[in-house]
Design a protein around this motif. Structure first.
Motif, PDB file in Angstrom:
ATOM      1  N   ASP A 167      -7.586  -4.861  -3.495  1.00  0.00           N
ATOM      2  CA  ASP A 167      -6.926  -5.578  -2.643  1.00  0.00           C
ATOM      3  C   ASP A 167      -7.634  -7.008  -2.376  1.00  0.00           C
ATOM      4  O   ASP A 167      -8.921  -6.890  -2.117  1.00  0.00           O
ATOM      5  CB  ASP A 167      -7.046  -4.642  -1.312  1.00  0.00           C
ATOM      6  CG  ASP A 167      -6.162  -5.462  -0.097  1.00  0.00           C
ATOM      7  OD1 ASP A 167      -6.193  -6.894  -0.162  1.00  0.00           O
ATOM      8  OD2 ASP A 167      -5.365  -4.815   0.611  1.00  0.00           O
TER       9      ASP A 167
ATOM     10  N   SER B  35      -5.990   1.870   2.204  1.00  0.00           N
ATOM     11  CA  SER B  35      -5.973   0.458   1.548  1.00  0.00           C
ATOM     12  C   SER B  35      -7.442   0.134   1.266  1.00  0.00           C
ATOM     13  O   SER B  35      -8.305   0.319   2.214  1.00  0.00           O
ATOM     14  CB  SER B  35      -5.308  -0.494   2.946  1.00  0.00           C
ATOM     15  OG  SER B  35      -5.596  -1.688   2.431  1.00  0.00           O
TER      16      SER B  35
ATOM     17  N   THR C 138       0.971  -1.334  -0.192  1.00  0.00           N
ATOM     18  CA  THR C 138       0.051  -0.197   0.093  1.00  0.00           C
ATOM     19  C   THR C 138       0.869   1.190   0.074  1.00  0.00           C
ATOM     20  O   THR C 138       0.560   2.320  -0.733  1.00  0.00           O
ATOM     21  CB  THR C 138      -0.772   0.039   1.190  1.00  0.00           C
ATOM     22  OG1 THR C 138      -1.695  -1.268   1.109  1.00  0.00           O
ATOM     23  CG2 THR C 138      -1.951   1.263   1.296  1.00  0.00           C
TER      24      THR C 138
ATOM     25  N   GLU D 269      -3.241  -5.532  -5.035  1.00  0.00           N
ATOM     26  CA  GLU D 269      -2.604  -6.176  -3.889  1.00  0.00           C
ATOM     27  C   GLU D 269      -3.170  -7.665  -3.522  1.00  0.00           C
ATOM     28  O   GLU D 269      -4.159  -7.895  -3.775  1.00  0.00           O
ATOM     29  CB  GLU D 269      -2.780  -5.312  -2.685  1.00  0.00           C
ATOM     30  CG  GLU D 269      -2.187  -3.768  -2.620  1.00  0.00           C
ATOM     31  CD  GLU D 269      -2.302  -3.086  -1.679  1.00  0.00           C
ATOM     32  OE1 GLU D 269      -1.994  -3.680  -0.227  1.00  0.00           O
ATOM     33  OE2 GLU D 269      -2.494  -2.026  -1.321  1.00  0.00           O
TER      34      GLU D 269
HETATM   35 MG    MG Z   1      -1.987  -3.143   1.837  1.00  0.00          MG
END
Ligand code: MG
Ligand code: ADP
Length: 152
Positions: free
Chosen positions: A91, A66, A48, A120
């Protein structure tokens, strides 16, 4: 395939690396699909943090948080031409199955050459990521040092 390896000594250096990669990507001639970054590796590895620098390199003014709980956030980029470019930050940490990402329109997002997409926990959806994905691996060395390898 090109592989580059970096050791960063603090958060600022990781952000700077992200910023440099964004600038490099913006200079490249547009591809036929989105630019995709797949970030994998340790929790707290700096994924991040790296993307905060990356977003700054794209000249995004918003704070990058995030997206762990929302899975995906979209940021509109300023573009010199009339078309709108978007930066998508995903993410996959909380995804139970790779397929769940498809309900967010993932296929369409990665097919659009106007988009830059950073994922991510990309290892969780590896089979859905195309060959041109730029892979970044984040490893914890000690509380300040991170090893970041970039494969393309
Ligand atoms: Mg992260
Ligand atoms: P991830 O998204 O991979 O889980 P984060 O970027 O959210 O990781 O968190 C990284 C944490 O590690 C932050 O708290 C940051 O301050 C700290 N940190 C310490 N050294 C570094 C470094 N060299 N690069 C990136 N983050 C670092």
């Amino acid at each position: 395939m090109v592989k580059l390896c970096f050791i960063t000594q603090n958060q600022a250096q990781t952000k700077k690396l992200g910023q440099a990669l964004a600038k490099k990507i913006l200079k490249k001639t547009p591809a036929r699909q989105a630019v995709i970054l797949g970030l994998e590796g340790d929790l707290g590895g700096g994924k991040t943090t790296f993307l905060q620098g990356f977003a700054a390199g794209l000249s995004l003014k918003e704070r990058i948080l995030s997206p762990t709980f929302v899975i995906m956030r979209r940021y509109k980029m300023q573009s010199r031409k009339r078309e709108t470019k978007s930066f998508y930050h995903l993410d996959c940490y909380r995804l139970a199955r790779p397929k769940e990402i498809l309900s967010l329109g993932f296929k369409k997002i990665i097919a659009d050459p106007r988009n830059i997409v950073a994922v991510e926990w990309a290892e969780k959806i590896k089979k859905l990521l195309p060959k041109q994905t730029i892979w970044l691996r984040f490893q914890f060395v000690d509380d300040k040092k991170r090893k970041i390898s970039i494969k393309q």
